[in-house]
Scaffold this motif. Structure first.
Motif, PDB file in Angstrom:
ATOM      1  N   PHE A   1       0.223   5.883  -9.856  1.00  0.00           N
ATOM      2  CA  PHE A   1       0.990   5.128  -9.058  1.00  0.00           C
ATOM      3  C   PHE A   1       1.913   4.386  -9.918  1.00  0.00           C
ATOM      4  O   PHE A   1       1.583   4.215 -11.042  1.00  0.00           O
ATOM      5  N   ALA A   2       2.975   3.727  -9.418  1.00  0.00           N
ATOM      6  CA  ALA A   2       3.757   2.781  -9.959  1.00  0.00           C
ATOM      7  C   ALA A   2       3.484   1.456  -9.133  1.00  0.00           C
ATOM      8  O   ALA A   2       3.431   1.360  -7.753  1.00  0.00           O
TER       9      ALA A   2
ATOM     10  N   ALA B   1       0.884  -1.244   0.224  1.00  0.00           N
ATOM     11  CA  ALA B   1      -0.057   0.080   0.144  1.00  0.00           C
ATOM     12  C   ALA B   1       0.615   1.333   0.176  1.00  0.00           C
ATOM     13  O   ALA B   1       1.948   1.218   0.244  1.00  0.00           O
ATOM     14  N   ASP B   2       0.312   2.295  -0.550  1.00  0.00           N
ATOM     15  CA  ASP B   2       1.036   3.538  -0.477  1.00  0.00           C
ATOM     16  C   ASP B   2      -0.236   4.822  -0.089  1.00  0.00           C
ATOM     17  O   ASP B   2      -1.257   4.581  -0.246  1.00  0.00           O
TER      18      ASP B   2
ATOM     19  N   ASN C   1      11.004  -5.915  -5.675  1.00  0.00           N
ATOM     20  CA  ASN C   1      10.805  -5.747  -4.219  1.00  0.00           C
ATOM     21  C   ASN C   1      10.357  -4.507  -3.805  1.00  0.00           C
ATOM     22  O   ASN C   1       9.542  -4.522  -2.893  1.00  0.00           O
ATOM     23  N   ALA C   2      10.563  -3.250  -4.347  1.00  0.00           N
ATOM     24  CA  ALA C   2      10.299  -1.971  -3.823  1.00  0.00           C
ATOM     25  C   ALA C   2      10.634  -1.014  -5.002  1.00  0.00           C
ATOM     26  O   ALA C   2      11.197  -1.137  -5.767  1.00  0.00           O
TER      27      ALA C   2
ATOM     28  N   VAL D   1       4.060  -0.990  -4.306  1.00  0.00           N
ATOM     29  CA  VAL D   1       3.211  -0.016  -4.875  1.00  0.00           C
ATOM     30  C   VAL D   1       3.734   1.413  -4.495  1.00  0.00           C
ATOM     31  O   VAL D   1       4.050   1.616  -3.147  1.00  0.00           O
ATOM     32  N   ALA D   2       3.807   2.518  -5.320  1.00  0.00           N
ATOM     33  CA  ALA D   2       4.151   3.832  -4.735  1.00  0.00           C
ATOM     34  C   ALA D   2       3.739   4.932  -5.455  1.00  0.00           C
ATOM     35  O   ALA D   2       3.604   4.759  -6.846  1.00  0.00           O
ATOM     36  N   ILE D   3       3.007   5.901  -5.050  1.00  0.00           N
ATOM     37  CA  ILE D   3       2.223   7.010  -5.456  1.00  0.00           C
ATOM     38  C   ILE D   3       3.130   7.977  -6.147  1.00  0.00           C
ATOM     39  O   ILE D   3       4.256   8.189  -5.324  1.00  0.00           O
ATOM     40  N   PHE D   4       2.854   8.348  -7.211  1.00  0.00           N
ATOM     41  CA  PHE D   4       3.579   9.593  -7.532  1.00  0.00           C
ATOM     42  C   PHE D   4       2.718  11.089  -7.850  1.00  0.00           C
ATOM     43  O   PHE D   4       1.430  10.854  -7.962  1.00  0.00           O
ATOM     44  N   LYS D   5       3.501  12.062  -7.878  1.00  0.00           N
ATOM     45  CA  LYS D   5       2.722  13.406  -7.834  1.00  0.00           C
ATOM     46  C   LYS D   5       2.902  14.023  -9.226  1.00  0.00           C
ATOM     47  O   LYS D   5       3.854  13.825  -9.990  1.00  0.00           O
TER      48      LYS D   5
END
Length: 369
Positions: free
Chosen positions: A231-232, A176-177, A277-278, A218-222
């Motif tokens: 997100f990625a 999650a992010d 992995n990240a 998962v990572a959110i981008f702005k």
């Protein structure tokens, strides 16, 4: 000279930190080693928020502990404190003022660690291991969000034993992010749910996964206005999806790319394919880092759709990564992720956290002004 400032202290000292003769496969990039790393695989890393002076790094591990280091400007790391759970720590995050650290564990609890008093208290409970934990700071509330393998997403105000809210998910939370006012949760069976957090958290949209294999990170981008816009998403099949929430042209703007594979883009020969992995986004440039089971990190420019750099191969997987608040330091953790099963586990192998100067290498390929 500041190691992580504008002038880089890397490789300027003649012999270098680790001597000049050894070619060391555990640290082929010759990055700074964090002192006293965890004694088992490292699950998560997080740097202190910009509200705190200096840089502090936390890392959680399968040895049931979370540790805190001070990262000094000269690159030296000073172990400050640690706290324990009764099961592996799977995730950790900071409060926005930097006074607290929140940890999520396989022991089905989340804890709040007050760094000033060095006391940790339980603040959350699930019916299964807690895989993800995030601090939410909204204008009208602040809380902790926990995602668990019990298929619930819960929100806690840290003072009450009961959650403010509990939302049912179709499957177990895998990652999650949160970037206010948006949260995204990726679940087992390739589930993907976006939540909006204004006024109170609620489900915003379920998205059909752009990836065909198990979700891993998962990572959110702005956007340029500093608002979360997409997100990625990384999978176990060496692939990342870039997905915008409301793109002008979905078919064109959303895309996936291959990464963490043995022979690059050559598709004529068989490939070894590794898990992503990240994923971490650079807080200034908006470029991103991915780390994988292949023991490499890569830097990418999603807007120019180009790779900026790939590291040499470490002798074990990279399991976690993060940037500090101004993007000058990239931290990554080297430890076994069990991607090849127990027969490849070597208890003699040590775990490492490395720090790299990230100021230059993550600059976008072509500035779009």
């Amino acid at each position: 000279m500041s190691l992580f400032g504008t002038s880089s202290g890397f490789g300027t000292g003649g012999t270098g930190v680790f001597g000049s003769t050894t070619t060391d496969s555990h640290n082929p990039m010759k990055d700074v080693e964090v002192t006293s790393p965890p004694d088992d695989s490292i699950s998560c890393l997080a740097f202190s928020p910009p509200t705190m002076p200096g840089n502090f790094l936390i890392g959680g591990s399968w040895a049931n502990d979370v540790r805190c280091w001070e990262v000094q400007d000269n690159g030296q790391t000073v172990p400050k404190a640690q706290q324990m759970h009764t099961g592996p720590v799977l995730d950790a995050c900071w409060s926005d003022d930097g006074s607290k650290v929140f940890t999520a564990s396989c022991d089905k609890t989340a804890k709040m660690w007050d760094l000033n008093s060095n006391q940790a208290i339980q603040i959350a409970q699930h019916d299964g291991p807690i895989k993800a934990i995030h601090w939410i700071k909204a204008p009208n509330y602040s809380c902790i969000m926990t995602g668990s393998w019990d298929k619930t997403l819960k929100f806690w105000d840290t003072r009450s034993p009961n959650p403010m809210m509990s939302l049912q998910m179709p499957e177990r939370c895998y990652c999650a992010d949160v970037v206010y006012p948006m949260a995204v949760v990726a679940t087992a069976e390739r589930g993907l749910i976006v939540y909006q957090l204004e006024n109170q958290p609620s489900e915003f949209r379920r998205i059909e996964s752009p990836l065909k294999h198990q979700h891993r990170c998962v990572a959110i981008f702005k956007d340029k206005q500093n608002k979360p816009t997409g997100f990625a998403l990384g999978s176990i099949e060496g692939r990342v999806a870039i997905h915008y929430i409301n793109p002008p042209n979905p078919a064109k703007d959303n895309f996936t790319f291959k990464c963490h594979r043995s022979n690059g883009t050559n598709t004529t020969t068989p490939q070894d394919i590794y898990a992503v992995n990240a994923i971490a986004f650079h807080p200034v440039h908006g470029t991103l880092a991915t780390v994988g089971s292949d023991g490499r990190f890569s830097f990418w420019d999603k807007d120019a759709r180009t790779k900026l750099k790939t590291s040499e191969q470490l002798d074990q997987p990279i399991t976690a990564c993060c940037f500090n608040h101004n993007g000058n330091i990239f931290a990554y953790a080297s430890s076994y992720d069990w991607s090849k099963g127990h027969e490849y586990y070597n208890p003699q192998k040590k775990n490492y956290i490395f720090l790299r100067n990230a100021a230059e290498e993550l600059k976008p390929r072509n500035k779009k002004w």
